[in-house]
Design a protein around this motif. Structure first.
Motif, PDB file in Angstrom:
ATOM      1  N   ASP A  69      -9.085  -9.564  12.446  1.00 30.95           N
ATOM      2  CA  ASP A  69      -9.571  -9.261  13.787  1.00 30.95           C
ATOM      3  C   ASP A  69      -9.230  -7.837  14.220  1.00 30.95           C
ATOM      4  O   ASP A  69      -9.923  -7.270  15.051  1.00 30.95           O
ATOM      5  CB  ASP A  69      -9.072 -10.281  14.808  1.00 30.95           C
ATOM      6  N   ASP A  70      -8.191  -7.225  13.652  1.00 28.26           N
ATOM      7  CA  ASP A  70      -7.768  -5.880  14.055  1.00 28.26           C
ATOM      8  C   ASP A  70      -7.344  -5.077  12.826  1.00 28.26           C
ATOM      9  O   ASP A  70      -6.171  -5.052  12.457  1.00 28.26           O
ATOM     10  CB  ASP A  70      -6.627  -5.971  15.068  1.00 28.26           C
ATOM     11  N   VAL A  71      -8.301  -4.415  12.194  1.00 31.24           N
ATOM     12  CA  VAL A  71      -8.027  -3.672  10.968  1.00 31.24           C
ATOM     13  C   VAL A  71      -7.072  -2.510  11.214  1.00 31.24           C
ATOM     14  O   VAL A  71      -6.259  -2.171  10.362  1.00 31.24           O
ATOM     15  CB  VAL A  71      -9.338  -3.207  10.286  1.00 31.24           C
ATOM     16  N   ASP A  72      -7.119  -1.908  12.403  1.00 30.21           N
ATOM     17  CA  ASP A  72      -6.211  -0.801  12.709  1.00 30.21           C
ATOM     18  C   ASP A  72      -4.757  -1.259  12.725  1.00 30.21           C
ATOM     19  O   ASP A  72      -3.872  -0.553  12.233  1.00 30.21           O
ATOM     20  CB  ASP A  72      -6.599  -0.143  14.035  1.00 30.21           C
ATOM     21  N   ALA A  73      -4.507  -2.440  13.275  1.00 27.07           N
ATOM     22  CA  ALA A  73      -3.142  -2.974  13.324  1.00 27.07           C
ATOM     23  C   ALA A  73      -2.634  -3.284  11.916  1.00 27.07           C
ATOM     24  O   ALA A  73      -1.481  -2.979  11.591  1.00 27.07           O
ATOM     25  CB  ALA A  73      -3.089  -4.228  14.197  1.00 27.07           C
ATOM     26  N   VAL A  74      -3.482  -3.867  11.072  1.00 24.52           N
ATOM     27  CA  VAL A  74      -3.080  -4.177   9.691  1.00 24.52           C
ATOM     28  C   VAL A  74      -2.818  -2.876   8.928  1.00 24.52           C
ATOM     29  O   VAL A  74      -1.835  -2.766   8.184  1.00 24.52           O
ATOM     30  CB  VAL A  74      -4.145  -5.036   8.975  1.00 24.52           C
ATOM     31  N   HIS A  75      -3.645  -1.891   9.131  1.00 25.69           N
ATOM     32  CA  HIS A  75      -3.462  -0.591   8.483  1.00 25.69           C
ATOM     33  C   HIS A  75      -2.113   0.011   8.884  1.00 25.69           C
ATOM     34  O   HIS A  75      -1.367   0.513   8.028  1.00 25.69           O
ATOM     35  CB  HIS A  75      -4.621   0.343   8.863  1.00 25.69           C
ATOM     36  N   ALA A  76      -1.771  -0.052  10.167  1.00 29.44           N
ATOM     37  CA  ALA A  76      -0.489   0.482  10.643  1.00 29.44           C
ATOM     38  C   ALA A  76       0.684  -0.232   9.981  1.00 29.44           C
ATOM     39  O   ALA A  76       1.659   0.410   9.567  1.00 29.44           O
ATOM     40  CB  ALA A  76      -0.404   0.364  12.171  1.00 29.44           C
ATOM     41  N   VAL A  77       0.596  -1.547   9.840  1.00 23.66           N
ATOM     42  CA  VAL A  77       1.661  -2.316   9.184  1.00 23.66           C
ATOM     43  C   VAL A  77       1.794  -1.896   7.721  1.00 23.66           C
ATOM     44  O   VAL A  77       2.903  -1.699   7.205  1.00 23.66           O
ATOM     45  CB  VAL A  77       1.402  -3.839   9.302  1.00 23.66           C
ATOM     46  N   MET A  78       0.675  -1.754   7.030  1.00 24.99           N
ATOM     47  CA  MET A  78       0.720  -1.365   5.622  1.00 24.99           C
ATOM     48  C   MET A  78       1.323   0.031   5.457  1.00 24.99           C
ATOM     49  O   MET A  78       2.106   0.262   4.534  1.00 24.99           O
ATOM     50  CB  MET A  78      -0.678  -1.426   4.999  1.00 24.99           C
ATOM     51  N   LEU A  79       0.987   0.949   6.343  1.00 24.23           N
ATOM     52  CA  LEU A  79       1.578   2.284   6.284  1.00 24.23           C
ATOM     53  C   LEU A  79       3.088   2.229   6.522  1.00 24.23           C
ATOM     54  O   LEU A  79       3.858   2.875   5.808  1.00 24.23           O
ATOM     55  CB  LEU A  79       0.920   3.205   7.314  1.00 24.23           C
ATOM     56  N   GLU A  80       3.505   1.436   7.511  1.00 22.87           N
ATOM     57  CA  GLU A  80       4.941   1.289   7.809  1.00 22.87           C
ATOM     58  C   GLU A  80       5.707   0.749   6.605  1.00 22.87           C
ATOM     59  O   GLU A  80       6.840   1.127   6.355  1.00 22.87           O
ATOM     60  CB  GLU A  80       5.147   0.343   8.990  1.00 22.87           C
ATOM     61  N   ARG A  81       5.079  -0.143   5.859  1.00 19.65           N
ATOM     62  CA  ARG A  81       5.730  -0.764   4.697  1.00 19.65           C
ATOM     63  C   ARG A  81       5.637   0.089   3.435  1.00 19.65           C
ATOM     64  O   ARG A  81       6.160  -0.283   2.393  1.00 19.65           O
ATOM     65  CB  ARG A  81       5.136  -2.144   4.442  1.00 19.65           C
ATOM     66  N   ALA A  83       2.906   0.744   1.682  1.00 17.95           N
ATOM     67  CA  ALA A  83       1.923   0.241   0.721  1.00 17.95           C
ATOM     68  C   ALA A  83       1.009   1.382   0.272  1.00 17.95           C
ATOM     69  O   ALA A  83       0.770   2.339   1.013  1.00 17.95           O
ATOM     70  CB  ALA A  83       1.101  -0.887   1.345  1.00 17.95           C
ATOM     71  N   GLU A  84       0.487   1.255  -0.942  1.00 14.58           N
ATOM     72  CA  GLU A  84      -0.418   2.272  -1.470  1.00 14.58           C
ATOM     73  C   GLU A  84      -1.819   2.063  -0.887  1.00 14.58           C
ATOM     74  O   GLU A  84      -2.479   1.060  -1.161  1.00 14.58           O
ATOM     75  CB  GLU A  84      -0.485   2.181  -2.998  1.00 14.58           C
ATOM     76  N   VAL A 101      -6.103  -1.378   0.071  1.00 10.26           N
ATOM     77  CA  VAL A 101      -4.666  -1.302  -0.185  1.00 10.26           C
ATOM     78  C   VAL A 101      -4.371  -2.040  -1.491  1.00 10.26           C
ATOM     79  O   VAL A 101      -5.034  -3.027  -1.813  1.00 10.26           O
ATOM     80  CB  VAL A 101      -3.862  -1.890   1.000  1.00 10.26           C
ATOM     81  N   ARG A 102      -3.397  -1.542  -2.249  1.00  7.24           N
ATOM     82  CA  ARG A 102      -3.033  -2.185  -3.514  1.00  7.24           C
ATOM     83  C   ARG A 102      -1.927  -3.205  -3.236  1.00  7.24           C
ATOM     84  O   ARG A 102      -0.930  -2.892  -2.603  1.00  7.24           O
ATOM     85  CB  ARG A 102      -2.554  -1.149  -4.535  1.00  7.24           C
ATOM     86  N   ASP A 103      -2.102  -4.442  -3.735  1.00 10.04           N
ATOM     87  CA  ASP A 103      -1.090  -5.479  -3.535  1.00 10.04           C
ATOM     88  C   ASP A 103      -0.003  -5.365  -4.617  1.00 10.04           C
ATOM     89  O   ASP A 103      -0.128  -4.551  -5.538  1.00 10.04           O
ATOM     90  CB  ASP A 103      -1.735  -6.869  -3.459  1.00 10.04           C
ATOM     91  N   PRO A 104       1.077  -6.153  -4.535  1.00 13.09           N
ATOM     92  CA  PRO A 104       2.170  -6.054  -5.514  1.00 13.09           C
ATOM     93  C   PRO A 104       1.756  -6.374  -6.949  1.00 13.09           C
ATOM     94  O   PRO A 104       2.472  -6.036  -7.888  1.00 13.09           O
ATOM     95  CB  PRO A 104       3.193  -7.080  -5.009  1.00 13.09           C
ATOM     96  N   ASN A 105       0.601  -7.018  -7.136  1.00 15.29           N
ATOM     97  CA  ASN A 105       0.109  -7.359  -8.470  1.00 15.29           C
ATOM     98  C   ASN A 105      -0.838  -6.305  -9.040  1.00 15.29           C
ATOM     99  O   ASN A 105      -1.392  -6.490 -10.113  1.00 15.29           O
ATOM    100  CB  ASN A 105      -0.618  -8.702  -8.427  1.00 15.29           C
ATOM    101  N   GLY A 106      -1.046  -5.247  -8.283  1.00 23.53           N
ATOM    102  CA  GLY A 106      -1.954  -4.196  -8.712  1.00 23.53           C
ATOM    103  C   GLY A 106      -3.394  -4.414  -8.293  1.00 23.53           C
ATOM    104  O   GLY A 106      -4.267  -3.615  -8.601  1.00 23.53           O
ATOM    105  N   ARG A 107      -3.669  -5.507  -7.592  1.00 26.59           N
ATOM    106  CA  ARG A 107      -5.024  -5.816  -7.136  1.00 26.59           C
ATOM    107  C   ARG A 107      -5.370  -4.975  -5.910  1.00 26.59           C
ATOM    108  O   ARG A 107      -4.527  -4.739  -5.052  1.00 26.59           O
ATOM    109  CB  ARG A 107      -5.186  -7.292  -6.778  1.00 26.59           C
ATOM    110  N   VAL A 108      -6.615  -4.572  -5.807  1.00 23.85           N
ATOM    111  CA  VAL A 108      -7.079  -3.780  -4.666  1.00 23.85           C
ATOM    112  C   VAL A 108      -7.720  -4.713  -3.661  1.00 23.85           C
ATOM    113  O   VAL A 108      -8.641  -5.473  -3.989  1.00 23.85           O
ATOM    114  CB  VAL A 108      -8.060  -2.688  -5.115  1.00 23.85           C
ATOM    115  N   VAL A 109      -7.232  -4.663  -2.415  1.00 24.98           N
ATOM    116  CA  VAL A 109      -7.700  -5.527  -1.338  1.00 24.98           C
ATOM    117  C   VAL A 109      -8.458  -4.667  -0.326  1.00 24.98           C
ATOM    118  O   VAL A 109      -7.930  -3.673   0.187  1.00 24.98           O
ATOM    119  CB  VAL A 109      -6.531  -6.253  -0.656  1.00 24.98           C
ATOM    120  N   ASN A 110      -9.681  -5.041  -0.058  1.00 29.33           N
ATOM    121  CA  ASN A 110     -10.531  -4.426   0.965  1.00 29.33           C
ATOM    122  C   ASN A 110     -10.212  -5.143   2.285  1.00 29.33           C
ATOM    123  O   ASN A 110     -10.515  -6.325   2.441  1.00 29.33           O
ATOM    124  CB  ASN A 110     -11.993  -4.599   0.580  1.00 29.33           C
TER     125      ASN A 110
END
Length: 115
Positions: A69-81, A83-84, A101-110
């Motif tokens: 529902d809020d891609v900007d909020a998820v993006h901010a969390v990923m940057l804080e953590r 994530a690649e 974003v790349r997950d811990p398994n190397g998978r790319v998530v849109n």
């Protein structure tokens, strides 16, 4: 944050054949951009699969899409953590705001939201 749907993204050089096969399983084509095609269940529209021959604006084809529902909020969390981020946050001409974003398994998530 709320998840609206999750779907596999399958890289394909057999778009028409994939469409035909999955329509035999009962899926219907709900989006066809030529390079990306999404099929969905008519009785459960969030049950979807996407086939991608190439990504129109990104350097890689994602393995999975997650609509939030809020891609900007998820993006901010990923940057804080730390994530690649594989594909930067942007508005795409086909009506979504997204990033990869790349997950811990190397998978790319849109990760996306519809505008």
């Amino acid at each position: 944050m709320s998840i609206r749907r999750v779907m596999p993204d399958i890289q394909s050089d057999a778009m028409a054949e994939s469409q035909d096969f999955y329509e035999c399983l009962g899926f219907e084509t709900v989006m066809d951009l030529g390079w990306a095609m999404t099929l969905a269940s008519p009785s459960n529209p969030t049950a979807q699969v996407t086939f991608i021959s190439r990504d129109e604006s990104a350097p890689v084809v994602p393995d999975m899409s997650v609509e939030v529902d809020d891609v900007d909020a998820v993006h901010a969390v990923m940057l804080e953590r730390g994530a690649e981020i594989v594909h930067s946050l942007r508005d795409e001409e086909w009506g979504v705001r997204r990033f990869f974003v790349r997950d811990p398994n190397g998978r790319v998530v849109n990760v996306l939201s519809h505008r």
